[in-house]
Design a protein around this motif. Structure first.
Motif, PDB file in Angstrom:
ATOM      1  N   UNK A  68      33.018   5.916 -79.413  1.00 47.10           N
ATOM      2  CA  UNK A  68      32.964   4.476 -79.162  1.00 47.10           C
ATOM      3  C   UNK A  68      33.841   4.154 -77.958  1.00 47.10           C
ATOM      4  N   UNK A  69      33.680   2.969 -77.428  1.00 47.61           N
ATOM      5  CA  UNK A  69      34.503   2.579 -76.283  1.00 47.61           C
ATOM      6  C   UNK A  69      35.983   2.619 -76.647  1.00 47.61           C
ATOM      7  N   UNK A  70      36.330   2.061 -77.798  1.00 48.51           N
ATOM      8  CA  UNK A  70      37.731   2.066 -78.222  1.00 48.51           C
ATOM      9  C   UNK A  70      38.203   3.487 -78.514  1.00 48.51           C
ATOM     10  N   UNK A  71      37.332   4.284 -79.126  1.00 51.88           N
ATOM     11  CA  UNK A  71      37.699   5.647 -79.447  1.00 51.88           C
ATOM     12  C   UNK A  71      37.947   6.491 -78.208  1.00 51.88           C
ATOM     13  N   UNK A  72      37.091   6.347 -77.205  1.00 51.33           N
ATOM     14  CA  UNK A  72      37.261   7.118 -75.972  1.00 51.33           C
ATOM     15  C   UNK A  72      38.527   6.701 -75.242  1.00 51.33           C
ATOM     16  N   UNK A  73      38.804   5.403 -75.226  1.00 51.53           N
ATOM     17  CA  UNK A  73      40.025   4.924 -74.575  1.00 51.53           C
ATOM     18  C   UNK A  73      41.255   5.518 -75.267  1.00 51.53           C
ATOM     19  N   UNK A  74      41.229   5.565 -76.574  1.00 46.53           N
ATOM     20  CA  UNK A  74      42.363   6.140 -77.303  1.00 46.53           C
ATOM     21  C   UNK A  74      42.431   7.646 -77.093  1.00 46.53           C
ATOM     22  N   UNK A  75      41.284   8.324 -77.084  1.00 46.96           N
ATOM     23  CA  UNK A  75      41.297   9.770 -76.861  1.00 46.96           C
ATOM     24  C   UNK A  75      41.946  10.110 -75.539  1.00 46.96           C
ATOM     25  N   UNK A  76      41.613   9.357 -74.497  1.00 43.75           N
ATOM     26  CA  UNK A  76      42.193   9.613 -73.179  1.00 43.75           C
ATOM     27  C   UNK A  76      43.675   9.261 -73.138  1.00 43.75           C
ATOM     28  N   UNK A  77      44.017   8.084 -73.672  1.00 41.66           N
ATOM     29  CA  UNK A  77      45.406   7.630 -73.604  1.00 41.66           C
ATOM     30  C   UNK A  77      46.341   8.555 -74.377  1.00 41.66           C
ATOM     31  N   UNK A  78      45.849   9.108 -75.489  1.00 42.61           N
ATOM     32  CA  UNK A  78      46.678   9.967 -76.332  1.00 42.61           C
ATOM     33  C   UNK A  78      46.446  11.447 -76.090  1.00 42.61           C
ATOM     34  N   UNK A  79      45.538  11.767 -75.144  1.00 43.71           N
ATOM     35  CA  UNK A  79      45.229  13.146 -74.786  1.00 43.71           C
ATOM     36  C   UNK A  79      44.855  13.973 -76.021  1.00 43.71           C
ATOM     37  N   UNK A  80      43.948  13.451 -76.823  1.00 37.46           N
ATOM     38  CA  UNK A  80      43.508  14.157 -78.016  1.00 37.46           C
ATOM     39  C   UNK A  80      42.574  15.298 -77.639  1.00 37.46           C
ATOM     40  N   UNK A  81      42.840  16.473 -78.181  1.00 37.95           N
ATOM     41  CA  UNK A  81      41.987  17.631 -77.923  1.00 37.95           C
ATOM     42  C   UNK A  81      41.654  18.421 -79.184  1.00 37.95           C
ATOM     43  N   UNK A  82      42.280  18.053 -80.310  1.00 34.13           N
ATOM     44  CA  UNK A  82      42.090  18.761 -81.574  1.00 34.13           C
ATOM     45  C   UNK A  82      42.782  17.937 -82.656  1.00 34.13           C
ATOM     46  N   UNK A  83      42.570  18.237 -83.930  1.00 34.41           N
ATOM     47  CA  UNK A  83      43.318  17.541 -84.987  1.00 34.41           C
ATOM     48  C   UNK A  83      44.821  17.664 -84.781  1.00 34.41           C
ATOM     49  N   UNK A  84      45.543  16.699 -85.291  1.00 38.65           N
ATOM     50  CA  UNK A  84      47.002  16.728 -85.213  1.00 38.65           C
ATOM     51  C   UNK A  84      47.526  17.996 -85.887  1.00 38.65           C
ATOM     52  N   UNK A  85      48.548  18.584 -85.264  1.00 29.39           N
ATOM     53  CA  UNK A  85      49.226  19.787 -85.747  1.00 29.39           C
ATOM     54  C   UNK A  85      48.449  21.072 -85.454  1.00 29.39           C
ATOM     55  N   UNK A  86      47.341  21.010 -84.713  1.00 32.92           N
ATOM     56  CA  UNK A  86      46.603  22.211 -84.337  1.00 32.92           C
ATOM     57  C   UNK A  86      47.009  22.662 -82.925  1.00 32.92           C
ATOM     58  N   UNK A  87      46.909  23.974 -82.687  1.00 25.84           N
ATOM     59  CA  UNK A  87      47.019  24.517 -81.329  1.00 25.84           C
ATOM     60  C   UNK A  87      46.176  25.783 -81.260  1.00 25.84           C
ATOM     61  N   UNK A  88      45.728  26.106 -80.065  1.00 24.21           N
ATOM     62  CA  UNK A  88      44.909  27.301 -79.852  1.00 24.21           C
ATOM     63  C   UNK A  88      45.677  28.276 -78.983  1.00 24.21           C
ATOM     64  N   UNK A  89      45.726  29.549 -79.391  1.00 22.27           N
ATOM     65  CA  UNK A  89      46.462  30.528 -78.597  1.00 22.27           C
ATOM     66  C   UNK A  89      45.582  31.097 -77.491  1.00 22.27           C
ATOM     67  N   UNK A  90      46.158  31.982 -76.695  1.00 25.96           N
ATOM     68  CA  UNK A  90      45.452  32.523 -75.525  1.00 25.96           C
ATOM     69  C   UNK A  90      44.251  33.371 -75.912  1.00 25.96           C
ATOM     70  N   UNK A  91      44.211  33.835 -77.152  1.00 34.78           N
ATOM     71  CA  UNK A  91      43.069  34.631 -77.619  1.00 34.78           C
ATOM     72  C   UNK A  91      41.976  33.760 -78.231  1.00 34.78           C
TER      73      UNK A  91
END
Length: 437
Positions: A233-256
């Motif tokens: 949504x417009x609001x969702x995309x604005x928040x995704x960009x502003x908060x730099x969301x790339x995955x669920x909270x507390x997740x990270x991806x390693x180099x592999x």
């Protein structure tokens, strides 16, 4: 249930909440109790004294008619007077003072319980005020559990792992069109926003038999779900960009390319078959659009959870009217994570929809509003002040929700951007003509 049996039940529910509060506040040092672990959350010591203050206001003073224990601290622990982020700046009770305060209040409350007729007024009928306070404490316990998840440092809480998958669960259940009774006018411990019961017509729809899993969510990430504006949504995309969301909270991806999560001080691989948790409404909505589906409405969710096609009756829980058990639902902080999809076949609805109660709160598409005929009770600040389009309804409870604070009619709500709560989601869609489960 006799009056004495009801008193015993109330005392047990109050004690269970206090035992959990003690666990959550004694698991860390006094310095950590007083720390601000996130601007979204209160310091744990504020929650502790606030629990006691609400208990004093409603049970000692109002219902019991007793003299105040600490009238001088009412303003400090009024949640509407001070934003969470500023509460460390207040002259709060110290950890030892807060512990002494809540004990003094509880001692008086148990005396009130022994002496109060559990009938005759709206607050006393069936022990409603005691149940309201037990639910309030358990709700704050879940909030404190979320604070524990946000804190940094080694693990302070420990629990057994949830049971493994014991049933294959997949696909959708089709719920036929028709009316059902939504909400309740008869549950004595239901809160105001669950009332009154009313008939609602719901068009035929299909709902996923299980919540969306981590493995499915990883597919969404891998397909560019966080980089495709058309999914949001417009609001969702604005928040995704502003908060730099790339995955669920507390997740990270390693180099592999392996996904890891931080869970209550532990770092572990993401388990593919568990329901995804710590996602916002905006993320859930984007995933649903990516999958060619949508989020269920609140009415659809409740019909899937309560409606019995054999009798047409709305039940208290998906499995019936019996209280939750360890075999039916992942509740009460018994475990510190969602269970794998298929771990609770005994908790399924008659249409074969699983894990509607426990594991993760489930986002719905519905803004939080009162039902037709809503009347606040006993105070507007519990839910009425939050009605409107700012909040979305969540249903079903999480692994951190106690059974006293969840049922098929129970309504939770939060801002669409919130991710620190234990929230996931399941998918729905309009049913096609003539479609059956």
């Amino acid at each position: 249930m006799t009056t004495e049996e009801l008193r015993t039940d109330i005392a047990m529910v109050l004690d269970r909440a206090r035992t959990r509060t003690s666990l959550l506040t004694e698991a860390v040092s006094d310095d950590e109790l007083c720390a601000q672990h996130s601007p979204l959350m209160s310091p744990l010591v504020w929650d502790l004294a606030h629990i006691g203050n609400q208990e004093e206001l409603w049970l000692v003073r109002d219902l019991g008619g007793r003299e105040p224990v600490r009238k001088d601290i009412d303003e400090l622990y009024d949640a509407f007077q001070h934003p969470r982020a500023s509460r460390t700046q207040l002259p709060l009770l110290s950890p030892s003072e807060a512990r002494g305060y809540v004990k003094s209040v509880r001692d008086k409350v148990l005396d009130v319980l022994d002496r109060t007729p559990l009938y005759g007024t709206p607050l006393s009928d069936h022990g409603f005020a005691f149940a309201m306070i037990a639910q309030h404490e358990q709700q704050h316990d879940e909030t404190m559990l979320a604070t524990h998840q946000l804190r940094r440092g080694s693990a302070a809480l420990h629990a057994a792992p949830p049971p493994p998958k014991s049933a294959a669960v997949g696909g959708e259940a089709v719920v036929p069109a028709g009316p059902f009774e939504m909400g309740t006018s008869s549950d004595p411990w239901a809160l105001d926003n669950e009332r009154p019961a009313h008939r609602v017509h719901v068009d035929a729809f299909a709902i996923a038999r299980a919540p969306v899993t981590n493995g499915e969510y990883i597919e969404f990430i891998g397909d560019g779900g966080y980089s495709r504006p058309a999914l949001w949504s417009e609001a969702g995309w604005a928040h995704r960009k502003a908060s730099d969301l790339t995955a669920p909270l507390f997740w990270r991806q390693d180099s592999a390319g392996v996904w890891w999560r931080r869970r209550f001080g532990l770092v572990e691989k993401v388990q593919f078959d568990e329901p995804v948790v710590h996602v916002s409404f905006h993320e859930a909505e984007a995933f649903a659009r990516w999958a060619g589906k949508r989020l269920p409405t609140e009415a659809e969710w409740e019909k899937a959870a309560r409606w019995d096609p054999a009798t047409g009756r709305s039940r208290r829980y998906p499995w019936g009217d019996e209280a939750p058990s360890a075999e039916r639902a992942n509740l009460g902080q018994r475990h510190l994570q969602p269970a794998a999809v298929g771990a609770y076949p005994a908790g399924a609805s008659p249409l074969g929809v699983h894990q509607l109660i426990g594991d993760v709160w489930e986002w719905t598409s519905t803004p939080f509003r009162g039902y037709p005929g809503f009347r606040y009770f006993p105070y507007a600040e519990y839910s009425e002040v939050f009605f409107g389009t700012d909040h979305r309804v969540l249903r079903g409870g999480s692994f951190g929700t106690d059974e006293v604070a969840v049922r098929g009619t129970f309504r939770n709500w939060d801002y669409p951007v919130r991710r620190q709560i234990f929230a996931g989601f399941r998918l729905a869609r309009d049913a096609e003509q003539g479609e059956n489960s």
